[in-house]
Design a protein around this motif. Structure first.
Motif, mmCIF file in Angstrom:
data_model
loop_
_atom_site.group_PDB
_atom_site.id
_atom_site.type_symbol
_atom_site.label_atom_id
_atom_site.label_comp_id
_atom_site.label_asym_id
_atom_site.label_seq_id
_atom_site.Cartn_x
_atom_site.Cartn_y
_atom_site.Cartn_z
ATOM 1 N N VAL A 1 1.668 -10.930 -5.466
ATOM 2 C CA VAL A 1 0.760 -11.774 -6.240
ATOM 3 C C VAL A 1 -0.662 -11.430 -5.807
ATOM 4 O O VAL A 1 -1.005 -11.546 -4.632
ATOM 5 N N VAL A 2 -1.495 -10.986 -6.770
ATOM 6 C CA VAL A 2 -2.875 -10.623 -6.447
ATOM 7 C C VAL A 2 -3.882 -11.623 -7.008
ATOM 8 O O VAL A 2 -5.035 -11.633 -6.594
ATOM 9 N N GLU A 3 -3.477 -12.445 -7.975
ATOM 10 C CA GLU A 3 -4.301 -13.521 -8.523
ATOM 11 C C GLU A 3 -3.390 -14.712 -8.774
ATOM 12 O O GLU A 3 -2.246 -14.548 -9.179
ATOM 13 N N GLU A 4 -3.912 -15.935 -8.544
ATOM 14 C CA GLU A 4 -3.110 -17.139 -8.734
ATOM 15 C C GLU A 4 -3.204 -17.726 -10.126
ATOM 16 O O GLU A 4 -2.206 -18.148 -10.692
ATOM 17 N N ASN A 5 -4.407 -17.800 -10.678
ATOM 18 C CA ASN A 5 -4.575 -18.507 -11.936
ATOM 19 C C ASN A 5 -5.493 -17.732 -12.867
ATOM 20 O O ASN A 5 -6.701 -17.747 -12.673
ATOM 21 N N PRO A 6 -4.991 -17.040 -13.859
ATOM 22 C CA PRO A 6 -3.560 -16.909 -14.176
ATOM 23 C C PRO A 6 -2.886 -15.956 -13.204
ATOM 24 O O PRO A 6 -3.546 -15.101 -12.601
ATOM 25 N N PRO A 7 -1.565 -16.092 -13.048
ATOM 26 C CA PRO A 7 -0.853 -15.221 -12.106
ATOM 27 C C PRO A 7 -0.901 -13.753 -12.534
ATOM 28 O O PRO A 7 -0.657 -13.434 -13.693
ATOM 29 N N VAL A 8 -1.270 -12.893 -11.575
ATOM 30 C CA VAL A 8 -1.313 -11.448 -11.802
ATOM 31 C C VAL A 8 -0.497 -10.789 -10.703
ATOM 32 O O VAL A 8 -0.661 -11.115 -9.524
ATOM 33 N N LEU A 9 0.385 -9.874 -11.089
ATOM 34 C CA LEU A 9 1.234 -9.174 -10.131
ATOM 35 C C LEU A 9 0.878 -7.700 -10.087
ATOM 36 O O LEU A 9 0.450 -7.119 -11.076
ATOM 37 N N ASP A 10 1.084 -7.088 -8.929
ATOM 38 C CA ASP A 10 0.917 -5.652 -8.750
ATOM 39 C C ASP A 10 2.079 -5.181 -7.880
ATOM 40 O O ASP A 10 2.754 -5.993 -7.258
ATOM 41 N N LEU A 11 2.317 -3.896 -7.832
ATOM 42 C CA LEU A 11 3.392 -3.378 -6.994
ATOM 43 C C LEU A 11 3.110 -3.706 -5.536
ATOM 44 O O LEU A 11 1.972 -3.551 -5.069
ATOM 45 N N ALA A 12 4.108 -4.188 -4.823
ATOM 46 C CA ALA A 12 3.953 -4.530 -3.410
ATOM 47 C C ALA A 12 3.734 -3.254 -2.611
ATOM 48 O O ALA A 12 4.332 -2.215 -2.908
ATOM 49 N N PRO A 13 2.894 -3.315 -1.579
ATOM 50 C CA PRO A 13 2.678 -2.122 -0.758
ATOM 51 C C PRO A 13 3.935 -1.747 -0.005
ATOM 52 O O PRO A 13 4.716 -2.608 0.405
ATOM 53 N N GLU A 14 4.139 -0.458 0.136
ATOM 54 C CA GLU A 14 5.282 0.046 0.919
ATOM 55 C C GLU A 14 4.992 -0.170 2.398
ATOM 56 O O GLU A 14 3.883 0.083 2.863
ATOM 57 N N LEU A 15 5.985 -0.633 3.124
ATOM 58 C CA LEU A 15 5.827 -0.804 4.559
ATOM 59 C C LEU A 15 6.240 0.489 5.255
ATOM 60 O O LEU A 15 7.283 1.046 4.966
ATOM 61 N N ASP A 16 5.384 0.963 6.148
ATOM 62 C CA ASP A 16 5.690 2.184 6.898
ATOM 63 C C ASP A 16 6.686 1.871 8.004
ATOM 64 O O ASP A 16 6.589 0.850 8.682
ATOM 65 N N GLU A 17 7.628 2.752 8.196
ATOM 66 C CA GLU A 17 8.617 2.607 9.273
ATOM 67 C C GLU A 17 7.927 2.929 10.584
ATOM 68 O O GLU A 17 7.205 3.922 10.708
ATOM 69 N N ASP A 18 8.115 2.079 11.590
ATOM 70 C CA ASP A 18 7.478 2.340 12.886
ATOM 71 C C ASP A 18 8.410 3.036 13.864
ATOM 72 O O ASP A 18 8.026 3.390 14.960
ATOM 73 N N TRP A 19 9.672 3.214 13.501
ATOM 74 C CA TRP A 19 10.660 3.916 14.302
ATOM 75 C C TRP A 19 10.738 3.373 15.716
ATOM 76 O O TRP A 19 10.926 4.100 16.681
ATOM 77 N N GLY A 20 10.536 2.070 15.874
ATOM 78 C CA GLY A 20 10.700 1.432 17.172
ATOM 79 C C GLY A 20 9.533 1.600 18.112
ATOM 80 O O GLY A 20 9.624 1.292 19.287
ATOM 81 N N GLU A 21 8.423 2.103 17.622
ATOM 82 C CA GLU A 21 7.262 2.343 18.487
ATOM 83 C C GLU A 21 6.458 1.089 18.675
ATOM 84 O O GLU A 21 6.318 0.258 17.870
#
Length: 54
Positions: free
Chosen positions: A34-54
């Motif tokens: 959700v990038v705006e509340e009123n009116p609601p606007v959606l965008d693709l969620a950011p990809e989370l980078d794998e931290d490989w346990g670091e």
């Protein structure tokens, strides 16, 4: 009500939606942010980078 930016399906969001919240499209399964509340606007969620346990 808003639309999925990935597939164009109509999405109904709950009344207490907040900017930054992640929702899933019930049609294509894409994670959306959700990038705006009123009116609601959606965008693709950011990809989370794998931290490989670091």
């Amino acid at each position: 009500m808003t639309t999925c930016p990935e597939c164009g399906a109509g999405l109904t969001l709950h009344d207490s939606i907040e900017v930054g919240e992640i929702v899933d499209c019930s049609t294509c399964g894409t994670e959306l942010e959700v990038v705006e509340e009123n009116p609601p606007v959606l965008d693709l969620a950011p990809e989370l980078d794998e931290d490989w346990g670091e």
